[in-house]
Design an enzyme around this catalytic site. Structure first.
Site, PDB file in Angstrom:
ATOM      1  N   GLU A  16       9.478 -10.566-112.842  1.00  9.85           N
ATOM      2  CA  GLU A  16       9.572  -9.877-114.327  1.00  9.85           C
ATOM      3  C   GLU A  16      10.207  -8.273-114.073  1.00  9.85           C
ATOM      4  O   GLU A  16      11.123  -7.702-114.917  1.00  9.85           O
ATOM      5  CB  GLU A  16       8.497 -10.027-115.528  1.00  9.85           C
ATOM      6  CG  GLU A  16       7.541 -10.780-115.441  1.00  9.85           C
ATOM      7  CD  GLU A  16       6.688 -10.898-114.263  1.00  9.85           C
ATOM      8  OE1 GLU A  16       6.554 -10.833-112.887  1.00  9.85           O
ATOM      9  OE2 GLU A  16       5.618 -12.024-114.651  1.00  9.85           O
ATOM     10  N   ASP A  23      46.351   1.771 -99.344  1.00 12.05           N
ATOM     11  CA  ASP A  23      47.484   1.967 -98.899  1.00 12.05           C
ATOM     12  C   ASP A  23      47.332   2.626 -97.500  1.00 12.05           C
ATOM     13  O   ASP A  23      46.231   3.126 -96.390  1.00 12.05           O
ATOM     14  CB  ASP A  23      47.964   3.002-100.006  1.00 12.05           C
ATOM     15  CG  ASP A  23      49.341   3.055 -99.641  1.00 12.05           C
ATOM     16  OD1 ASP A  23      49.801   2.530 -98.086  1.00 12.05           O
ATOM     17  OD2 ASP A  23      49.507   3.274-100.530  1.00 12.05           O
ATOM     18  N   ASP A  78      45.068   5.330-105.674  1.00 10.85           N
ATOM     19  CA  ASP A  78      45.113   6.603-106.452  1.00 10.85           C
ATOM     20  C   ASP A  78      46.195   6.705-106.959  1.00 10.85           C
ATOM     21  O   ASP A  78      46.232   7.548-107.897  1.00 10.85           O
ATOM     22  CB  ASP A  78      45.134   7.720-104.766  1.00 10.85           C
ATOM     23  CG  ASP A  78      46.004   7.877-104.046  1.00 10.85           C
ATOM     24  OD1 ASP A  78      46.931   6.456-104.986  1.00 10.85           O
ATOM     25  OD2 ASP A  78      46.078   8.472-103.145  1.00 10.85           O
ATOM     26  N   ASP A 113      48.619   1.161-108.221  1.00 12.37           N
ATOM     27  CA  ASP A 113      47.749  -0.029-107.713  1.00 12.37           C
ATOM     28  C   ASP A 113      46.943  -0.296-107.957  1.00 12.37           C
ATOM     29  O   ASP A 113      45.603  -1.004-108.183  1.00 12.37           O
ATOM     30  CB  ASP A 113      46.451   2.277-106.613  1.00 12.37           C
ATOM     31  CG  ASP A 113      47.622   2.140-105.627  1.00 12.37           C
ATOM     32  OD1 ASP A 113      47.970   1.090-104.346  1.00 12.37           O
ATOM     33  OD2 ASP A 113      47.022   3.260-105.035  1.00 12.37           O
ATOM     34  N   ASN A 139       1.988 -19.114-106.197  1.00 15.31           N
ATOM     35  CA  ASN A 139       1.292 -19.210-107.320  1.00 15.31           C
ATOM     36  C   ASN A 139       1.782 -20.254-108.450  1.00 15.31           C
ATOM     37  O   ASN A 139       0.354 -20.565-108.613  1.00 15.31           O
ATOM     38  CB  ASN A 139       1.310 -17.669-107.693  1.00 15.31           C
ATOM     39  CG  ASN A 139       0.542 -16.814-107.015  1.00 15.31           C
ATOM     40  OD1 ASN A 139       0.033 -16.732-105.210  1.00 15.31           O
ATOM     41  ND2 ASN A 139       0.917 -15.280-107.234  1.00 15.31           N
ATOM     42  N   ASN A 180      -0.114 -10.420-112.503  1.00 12.77           N
ATOM     43  CA  ASN A 180       1.812  -9.983-112.952  1.00 12.77           C
ATOM     44  C   ASN A 180       1.716  -8.286-112.919  1.00 12.77           C
ATOM     45  O   ASN A 180       2.666  -8.022-112.091  1.00 12.77           O
ATOM     46  CB  ASN A 180       2.238 -11.139-114.019  1.00 12.77           C
ATOM     47  CG  ASN A 180       1.884 -12.284-113.712  1.00 12.77           C
ATOM     48  OD1 ASN A 180       1.953 -12.664-112.896  1.00 12.77           O
ATOM     49  ND2 ASN A 180       2.669 -13.161-114.660  1.00 12.77           N
ATOM     50  N   ASP A 209       3.720  -6.145-110.239  1.00 11.25           N
ATOM     51  CA  ASP A 209       4.976  -5.781-110.688  1.00 11.25           C
ATOM     52  C   ASP A 209       4.746  -4.405-110.252  1.00 11.25           C
ATOM     53  O   ASP A 209       5.967  -3.367-109.886  1.00 11.25           O
ATOM     54  CB  ASP A 209       5.532  -5.889-112.678  1.00 11.25           C
ATOM     55  CG  ASP A 209       5.756  -7.625-112.028  1.00 11.25           C
ATOM     56  OD1 ASP A 209       5.671  -8.422-111.341  1.00 11.25           O
ATOM     57  OD2 ASP A 209       5.008  -7.763-113.236  1.00 11.25           O
TER      58      ASP A 209
END
Length: 904
Positions: free
Chosen positions: A341, A384, A647, A651, A715, A740, A744
């Site tokens: 979760e 490059d 740049d 490119d 589990n 949980n 968590d």
């Protein structure tokens, strides 16, 4: 000294000079024009004869004095501002909704809605809250990155020098004005260091050279001059895109003036420029990234398990225990228990924290959070040469005489030429080659200034050489002409026979194949005179030798390449330069270039053959933007995770094709908008910092997934088995939810953990098959510990199925679950050996807290409310035995896994 006039384009009749393909055809009043004549759109090449400069000015309804102010205002209203297309800011609601497309977030949202449908309000509230928190975190971090990128727009130049006049008889005035107000037909002036603000055609020029690397990738400035009849056979649009940029009379937005000056007429602005055309909106679509592929693979596996679990629980309880739909909330809780979760929250927190640290400590802006994981997964970095491996300037390697032997005298005379040409021709600054020659003879400054300059004939793109006329010390009545320039141009002006000239050409060719750039130097003694010197005097020279130059290496490049190699990242050099130059730079940096693959060979290869060649080769030369994109795509098809550092506009296709597009902060504006990661400098060391941060984040995410999924799977297996063996539910839905929540909350510590150095030594990729094997093995081990706990509980509680026995059973399993999960958190950290003897502070604290909650919660007033009761001391004694055996088994399995992981 007489000044050297600018070259002026003569508007000769019958010229067949090709028109710029993006030229604006602006009609005069009363002229009917097709829509294809709109600004920025050229008529088809087959239909247009190449016009002269005068014809271009007439078509634009302009002249050498520029536009009237009234004309300019009317055109600005009609054609719009001279601005590039930019990303529209994404609204908060849209950004939030876009975050829901994450697979795990979508799964959690569905589980929350299902929990709501079966009235499992606690599970629904927690699950939906996690969805909201994850989306908010991701939206906030991406908003911050967008704001940082928008601030970089201030780095670009915003003004241009424009000629305009207020009336038909008024004199034109040059003034600075915003580039956004430029319109087709404006006449502008260009000088050293200026950015070309639009697509233009030259009218006059003097020694003008232009950097076009942002468009073509060429590191060397290109000579430009006004030409009206370069080739009678050419027509508009001939030569394709590369031929267009090679045209001497055309300059393009995105380039910059390296030296010289010029006057030009604007032919295209805004979206009609080549610069804007290279940034087509269709190119913005990028394929699935490494992070997306990994998450989708893991998600699909988990979704299958989750969809299968509730029906299995319902059918098993109905068949064996006669239970009906009353077990549906428990079945949903089991499915939720299998789901990580916290994954969306932890992933977003880990990536956001890593992005913030990179921005704060290294000035690296991560615009797309998943790109940080992709950085950690990179195993091939494409880049490059210029600005990354080499600086954008040459340095002198050596000087050779006519016999090919080292001779410092040749460099001396080249420096004399450079110094006095600069001073006498009143050039604003030396060009890069002259600067390199002067730097190499800096200690001779006093000797060079001992000469007395007479005049100079500066370099121009037609002659391709420069000459300085001097009086040497002690040589009264004699002038010395020193000429320096392109090899062919100088040799043609020397008093040499054909055999000697061919020998010197061959010598120059051998030096050039070693990746060196050559200047030829010649000298001549003439009787002193008062008259002016002209280019006709550049004849009958005595050849002195060559000055060989190479690209200056970036100081940090060699060390950075070594670090990247140790990180498991292969570097591929994709450049527009010639093969010899780039191979020489690679060898000087300790990077074996191997066999250089040329653009011609790339064109001859199929996609499959190119993938094999790209996997083997290191250097690709003479690459166009399309070649770069093909190479990057080919590398991805054979399973590599690629990053591309660029740049310029040239490119952009490769940046889109890569898993991660990277650019420096001084890149062109559209490159910064396109990139996923923006560096403070175009430096490989900065990329290493970014890759390290990406692997740091990926390591924590991988650790979380392995620990959580193996624990959850164990589990769920134990819960299904217990549900079939026991006459009551093994755990109530509320207890599953609290368990949980506790697990968590403890796992948030993974966002602040520091992985071991071993994790940083290799790319981190979340491979679904590897995860499935890991969680299956360790999940079964966890399930074994749970089943052993059932036996302990049965013995300690005498197998009672009464109400009190149920509560004690729930308490015992709740406690054991949290204790085993705490052990797993400490023992299964990625890259940490079980014998290392230390764990991260946040993780150790979280695991300790989880164990304390597991032991004490059943004893608190909250325990009875959750259906749990106190346990007998015998249980804890037996549980300690189970946990000790579980720890031994976990350590042994971990050792086997580490050995396999290390040598895989």
């Amino acid at each position: 000294m007489s000044s050297v006039p600018e070259h002026s384009a003569a508007a000769g009749p019958g010229s067949t000079d090709p028109v710029q393909s993006s030229a604006v055809i602006v009609p005069t009043a009363g002229t009917a024009v097709d829509r294809s004549a709109a600004p920025g759109v050229a008529p088809p090449a087959s239909q247009v004869a190449a016009p002269t400069s005068l014809q271009v000015l007439r078509s634009l309804d302009s002249g050498p004095r520029g536009l009237l102010e009234a004309q300019a205002e009317e055109r600005l209203a009609r054609f719009g501002e001279n601005t590039l297309p930019a990303w529209r800011p994404v609204s908060w609601p849209r950004r939030f909704v876009r975050s829901l497309r994450d697979p795990f977030t979508s799964v959690l949202l569905c589980l929350g809605l299902v929990s709501t449908a079966v009235a499992s309000w606690g599970t629904a509230a927690v699950t939906l809250a996690l969805v909201v928190v994850s989306c908010l975190l991701r939206s906030a971090e991406e908003h911050r990155a967008d704001r940082s990128t928008a601030a970089l727009r201030e780095l670009v130049a915003t003004t241009a020098t424009v000629l305009r006049h207020t009336g038909p008889d008024a004199a034109p005035q040059a003034r600075e004005m915003p580039v956004g107000e430029l319109v087709p037909g404006d006449v502008i002036r260009l000088g050293p260091g200026d950015l070309v603000p639009a697509d233009v055609r030259l009218l006059r020029a003097s020694g003008l050279t232009v950097h076009q690397s942002a468009l073509t990738g060429e590191s060397v400035p290109v000579a430009k001059q006004p030409v009206d009849a370069p080739d009678g056979h050419r027509t508009a649009g001939s030569g394709g895109e590369a031929g267009l940029f090679a045209r001497p009379e055309l300059c393009f937005q995105g380039s910059s003036v390296a030296s010289g000056s010029g006057t030009a007429v604007v032919t295209a602005t805004g979206t009609g420029t080549r610069f804007a055309a290279a940034y087509d909106s269709s190119a913005r679509r990028r394929g699935t990234s490494a992070f997306d592929r990994s998450v989708q693979g893991i998600s699909s596996t988990l979704i299958r398990f989750m969809l299968l679990t509730p029906p299995l629980v319902l059918m098993a309880n109905a068949a064996l225990r006669g239970r009906g739909l009353e077990t549906l909330p428990f079945a949903v809780a089991v499915a939720v228990g299998l789901t990580p979760e916290m994954l969306p929250v932890i992933v977003t927190t880990v990536l956001a924290r890593g992005a913030s640290l990179l921005a704060r400590d290294h000035g690296v802006i991560v615009k797309r959070l998943p790109a940080l994981h992709d950085l950690g997964a990179i195993d091939v970095l494409c880049l490059d040469k210029t600005g990354t491996l080499t600086q954008d300037r040459p340095v002198v390697e050596r000087s050779l005489n006519a016999a090919g032997r080292p001779d410092p005298e040749v460099l001396h005379w080249a420096a004399v030429n450079a110094l006095w040409t600069l001073q006498l021709a009143e050039l604003p600054a030396p060009d890069a080659l002259d600067e390199a020659v002067l730097d190499a003879t800096e200690e001779q400054e006093g000797v060079l200034s001992a000469y007395d300059g007479v005049t100079a004939l500066p370099f121009d793109p037609v002659r391709r050489l420069a000459t300085a006329v001097l009086r040497s010390p002690g040589r009264l009545g004699t002038h010395t002409l020193v000429t320096k320039g392109a090899v062919e141009a100088v040799l043609d002006r020397c008093a040499l026979d054909d055999a000697e000239r061919d020998r010197l050409r061959a010598l120059a060719a051998r030096e050039a194949t070693d990746g060196l750039r050559l200047l030829a130097v010649a000298r001549s003694e003439r009787p002193a005179r008062l008259g002016t010197y002209t280019t006709a005097d550049e004849r009958g020279l005595a050849f002195l030798g060559f000055v060989a130059l190479r690209d200056a290496l970036t100081p940090s490049a060699a060390q950075a390449l070594d670090v990247l190699e140790h990180r498991g990242v292969a570097v591929k050099v994709l450049t527009g330069d010639n093969p010899g130059t780039v191979a020489r730079a690679c060898r000087d940096l300790g990077l074996d270039p191997g066999e250089v693959v040329s653009a011609e060979r790339i064109d001859a290869l199929s996609d499959g053959e190119l993938a094999e060649a790209a996997d083997r080769a290191t250097v690709f030369a003479r690459c166009t933007p399309e070649h770069k994109a093909r190479i990057v795509s080919a590398l991805r098809t054979v399973g590599h995770t690629t990053g591309f550092l660029g740049d310029g506009v040239n490119d952009l296709p490769a940046m889109h094709a890569a898993d991660v597009g990277i650019c420096p902060r001084n890149a062109v504006d559209v490159a910064r908008e396109t990139a996923d990661v923006v560096l403070a400098e175009k430096d490989l060391a900065a990329i290493d910092h970014a890759i390290t941060a990406g692997r740091h984040c990926s390591g924590n995410i991988a650790t979380y997934l392995r620990i959580t999924l193996s624990s959850n799977l164990g589990n769920v297996i134990a819960m299904l088995a217990a549900g079939l063996m026991l006459p009551f539910l093994p755990m109530l839905p509320a207890q599953v939810l609290v368990q949980n929540l506790c697990f968590d909350a403890a796992q948030l510590a993974f966002a602040f953990d520091r992985p071991a150095p071993a994790v940083l030594r290799r790319p981190t990729v979340l491979r679904p098959r590897d995860f499935l094997r890991f969680i299956t093995g360790f999940g079964l081990l966890n399930a074994t510990a749970d089943l052993a706990t059932f036996a302990v509980l049965a013995y300690a509680l005498h197998g009672s199925a009464a109400s009190g026995g149920q509560e004690a059973f729930h308490s015992g399993w709740f406690t054991e679950n949290l204790l085993t999960q705490a052990l797993v958190m400490l023992l299964l950290r990625t890259g940490r050996s079980t014998t290392e003897g230390r764990s991260g502070g946040p993780l150790r604290a979280a695991a300790s807290g989880l164990a304390v909650v597991g032991l004490l919660l059943p004893l608190t007033p909250l325990g009875p409310l959750l259906g749990m009761s106190a346990l007998p001391p015998l249980y804890f004694l037996l549980l300690a035995t189970v946990l000790a055996l579980y720890t031994c088994g976990l350590s042994a399995a971990r050792t086997c896994y580490e050995r396999k992981w290390r040598f895989s």
